[in-house]
Scaffold this active site. Structure first.
Site, mmCIF file in Angstrom:
data_model
loop_
_atom_site.group_PDB
_atom_site.id
_atom_site.type_symbol
_atom_site.label_atom_id
_atom_site.label_comp_id
_atom_site.label_asym_id
_atom_site.label_seq_id
_atom_site.Cartn_x
_atom_site.Cartn_y
_atom_site.Cartn_z
ATOM 1 N N ASP A 222 0.992 -1.202 -0.106
ATOM 2 C CA ASP A 222 -0.017 0.083 -0.003
ATOM 3 C C ASP A 222 0.809 1.261 -0.097
ATOM 4 O O ASP A 222 2.087 1.173 0.300
ATOM 5 C CB ASP A 222 -0.753 -0.047 1.085
ATOM 6 C CG ASP A 222 -2.166 0.861 0.959
ATOM 7 O OD1 ASP A 222 -2.100 1.715 -0.007
ATOM 8 O OD2 ASP A 222 -3.040 1.011 1.712
HETATM 9 C C1 BGC Z 1 -5.069 3.515 0.064
HETATM 10 C C2 BGC Z 1 -5.040 2.242 -1.054
HETATM 11 C C3 BGC Z 1 -4.934 2.991 -2.487
HETATM 12 C C4 BGC Z 1 -3.728 3.775 -2.304
HETATM 13 C C5 BGC Z 1 -3.171 4.414 -3.753
HETATM 14 C C6 BGC Z 1 -3.679 4.205 -0.190
HETATM 15 O O1 BGC Z 1 -3.821 5.174 0.977
HETATM 16 O O2 BGC Z 1 -5.103 2.859 1.266
HETATM 17 O O3 BGC Z 1 -6.415 1.790 -1.007
HETATM 18 O O4 BGC Z 1 -5.005 2.074 -3.576
HETATM 19 O O5 BGC Z 1 -3.591 4.812 -1.396
HETATM 20 O O6 BGC Z 1 -4.257 5.553 -4.112
#
Ligand code: BGC
Length: 750
Positions: A222
């Site tokens: 993530d």
């Molecule tokens: C979120 C993810 C997301 C990623 C990219 C993160 O903060 O938890 O779900 O895909 O950002 O935007």
């Protein structure tokens, strides 16, 4: 591309993003683009000169909490396909979704992005989504692996979960999607799991994910989740996102040189990134486009099936041409998605009011009802709404949770709707006996006004085409067919996590263990507002019959269940037929009352019947045995229950399942007589010994309770072990007891 031909620096660079969304390029391999999000494409283009982000307009579908209420795998597959086409038109290779974390507490800020409190339902629907997207040559990212149960302290919280709850609930949803659709990528979550960052857990990312489940794709972190690049790469996290301006690659190179990161793991990760990029690039189509209206139509098709009719005292469907008061700002500025990384910039949004006018054709009187920017009730707005409701004699109130309540990074503090919404509903309902409430929210809310309104339609977060869907359902052009994918408790206090969610400053203990959602409310017999799987229709279904192709089988066989359901009402409709299994009443291990193991949505014409079949194999009856580290179906009589919701399963069939290889451990001085006498695995090997040391009369007389006296054998089996027989009454020499045990173990092959 064989990455071994690249320099160490280039290989390391592949393991970190080049920008927020792009992978690194190296000679001979271009970057690919990854974009959020699950319910619509969210592509942000950063203007090279000003640096200002420009968001591309795309279609917003119902969020996963809404999609799940459709229980319609086919339609969710269509949604996936459509999002993939939009991604293709933007040269995006991987969509960062679906998100399949379990809806553990109604307070989780990202609940709107998650499918369900049940891993089977979430797993099946997410599988349909992934297959839909990937069938178009676009990758997905199954997230957030794993146990991202809360937003509070999401980067550091240690989620403490038993192995059994992990296997049966939190991991099993990922397991199903991995096995049934091989998502191109899996996103390792922010949180720690049992003391280890998930991005750095070899157990999770390699032992379980790849070695046990056979995962073939790439693991991406993530965004900003990796805390130690060497540990992450070694554990099996191949790509750390987003860019660190070269910091992680530099560190990885240094670690290889100093011997703290084995180069073979770096190569493995770089190869996986290169393979994904090659696959993505081979699917790029620079001529791809999408049709705004067509995709809006797909959004409307699914939205129609996502809405759940929770209550109907006869007010719905509305008669066309009637004069109705339409109350609440959401009717004009609808709430249809949540906040954070999944937020879509839409191509267009249905105005609910306009759709009601078009479809209903009657005079509609609008009143705003509550302030746009405040939760505090505004008496003047309420008075205006009450007057409109009185004048029309019929009112529909649009209410629920405002944007600020449901967003990534923040959990809700309570389960209530804003005071302004609740007071409005109460006052309108008092003044107008025919009041319907249409709710917009991605998670359950408390409904103190539930008894005073005639009808409730839960629209969840219905995406940009929600207006048409709502109007069609309210006026009866569409027969509602959504069912809840989560329980709606009466009060937050009834939820199993109450009092210890979101944990303390360091950890969040999943003390409810496997008893998430309906598993908890059923076990504790706690009344709820609306049970899991519940949803009304304008027609009625009768569950006519159930049959099974056998009444006995082993845990290696498959059971076929056939069910007949009749539409006994006057309208055609779609019914979700739900199948649950229940373990034998007396089991050594604790089991939920029942668990969802099958469902099918079928269209049934008025007056006609449909036949639905299900195939059930081992996992439909199994639990995770922590001692054995495996799935087990202990021998016994299991139930198959079928019905219209978790609370109404009128059909029941029984199946006696024999565990083909019963668990058998060497007998010790502490093996209970219960295990020795009831487990098939021991095959009566100590029968004589047990008979010789049965409780004598005088000991039975000393038992404290009448129940124990009545059932002395059961008492004795539950409590006694061979060691007890060296004591008074039997006084068997220890050596003789040990000898009997040795002989028994020999017979068992130990
Ligand atoms: C979120 C993810 C997301 C990623 C990219 C993160 O903060 O938890 O779900 O895909 O950002 O935007």
């Amino acid at each position: 591309m064989d990455v071994k031909k690249l320099s160490l620096e280039d290989r390391a660079s592949l393991c970190n993003g080049a920008t927020t969304r792009l992978t690194h390029k190296v000679e001979g391999l271009d970057s690919i683009h990854m974009s959020d999000g699950p319910h619509g494409l969210r592509k942000v283009i950063y203007d090279g000169v000003s640096g200002n982000p420009r968001k591309v307009k795309t279609t917003c579908f119902p969020t996963s909490a809404g999609l799940a209420c459709s229980w319609n795998e086919e339609l969710i597959g269509e949604v996936g396909k459509t999002i993939a086409k939009e991604a293709k038109s933007q040269q995006v290779s991987v969509i960062l979704g679906p998100a399949v974390n379990m809806k553990r507490s109604p307070l989780c800020g990202r609940n709107f992005e998650y499918f369900s409190e049940d891993p089977y339902l979430a797993g099946k629907l997410a599988t349909a989504y992934v297959n839909g997207v990937q069938g178009e040559g676009i990758g997905t990212s199954l997230k957030h692996f794993a146990v991202n149960s809360q937003e509070t302290r999401r980067f550091t919280i240690n989620e403490v979960v038993s192995e059994r709850a992990l296997r049966e609930i939190y991991l099993s949803v990922f397991e199903m999607v991995v096995k049934e659709s091989q998502p191109k990528t899996i996103m390792a979550s922010y949180n720690m799991l049992n003391g280890e960052h998930t991005c750095e857990s070899k157990w999770l990312l390699t032992d379980v994910l790849r070695d046990e489940w056979g995962y073939k794709g790439l693991v991406v972190s993530d965004w900003k989740a990796v805390t130690n690049i060497g540990k992450a790469i070694t554990a099996g996290c191949d790509l750390a996102m987003p860019s660190t301006n070269g910091e992680w690659p530099k560190k990885a190179v240094a670690m290889v040189k100093e011997g703290t990161l084995d180069e073979k793991y770096l190569n493995r990760a770089a190869q996986r990134v290169a393979d994904l990029a090659e696959w993505g690039l081979s699917n790029i189509d620079n001529d791809a486009t999408f049709d705004v209206d067509e995709d809006h139509g797909v959004a409307a098709d699914i939205a129609r099936e996502c809405m759940v009719l929770l209550k109907n005292d006869g007010m719905l469907p509305l008669k066309k041409g009637e004069k109705i008061a339409i109350i609440g700002g959401f009717a004009r500025t609808p709430r249809f998605q949540g906040g954070g990384s999944s937020h879509v910039v839409t191509t267009k949004v249905d105005d609910i009011f306009e759709n009601l006018e078009q479809i209903g054709g009657g005079e509609l009187v609008y009143a705003q009802g509550y302030p746009e920017e405040s939760d505090i009730a505004d008496d003047a707005l309420i008075a205006e709404a009450v007057a409109a409701a009185k004048k029309c004699g019929k009112a529909i109130v649009f209410a629920g949770l405002p944007d600020s309540y449901e967003t990534e990074s923040l959990d809700r503090k309570h389960m209530r709707m804003p005071e302004a919404h609740c007071k409005l509903i109460e006052e309108v309902a008092k003044a107008c006996p025919d009041t319907t409430v249409v709710l917009s929210a991605g998670s359950p809310v408390e409904m103190p006004w539930i008894g005073s309104v005639n009808a409730i339609l839960h629209a969840y977060l219905g995406g940009q085409a929600l207006g048409k869907a709502i109007a069609e359902i309210l006026y009866g052009d569409t027969n509602p067919s959504g069912k809840l994918s989560e329980t709606h408790p009466i009060r937050l206090e009834d939820n199993p996590t109450y009092g210890f969610y979101p944990g303390d400053t360091k950890k969040s203990i999943h003390a409810e263990d496997i008893y998430i959602g309906y598993r908890w409310y059923e076990k504790k017999k706690i009344p709820v507002n609306f049970p899991f799987g519940f949803g009304l229709s304008y027609t009625k279904y009768e569950y006519e019959s159930i049959s099974v192709d056998k009444t006995e089988m082993t845990d290696e066989d498959t059971l076929t269940v056939t069910v007949k359901v009749k539409n006994v009402g006057e309208r055609d409709g779609k019914e979700v037929v739900e199948l649950y299994t229940a373990a034998p009443e007396k089991t050594a291990e604790l089991r939920p009352v029942k668990e969802l193991k099958g469902f099918k949505k079928v269209f049934i014409k008025a007056g006609e019947s449909a036949e639905v079949t299900f195939e059930l194999s081992k996992r439909a009856f199994a639990y995770w045995d922590e001692e054995e580290n495996n799935w087990r179906v202990p021998t016994g009589k299991y139930k198959v229950l079928v019905g219209t919701s978790s609370a109404e399963t009128p059909l029941c069939a029984e199946i006696y399942i024999t565990e083909k290889t019963p668990v058998c451990h060497p007998i010790t001085l502490e093996t209970t007589y219960g295990d020795l006498t009831t487990s098939r695995a021991y095959d009566g090997v100590m029968e004589d010994f047990v008979k010789a040391t049965i409780l004598p009369e005088e000991m039975v007389a000393q038992l404290h309770s009448d129940e124990a006296k009545k059932d002395a054998t059961a008492y004795y089996c539950q409590n006694y072990t061979p060691r007890m027989s060296v004591y008074a009454h039997w006084n068997i020499p220890l050596a003789d007891v040990e000898k009997a045990i040795d002989e028994a173990n020999k017979k068992l092959g130990y």
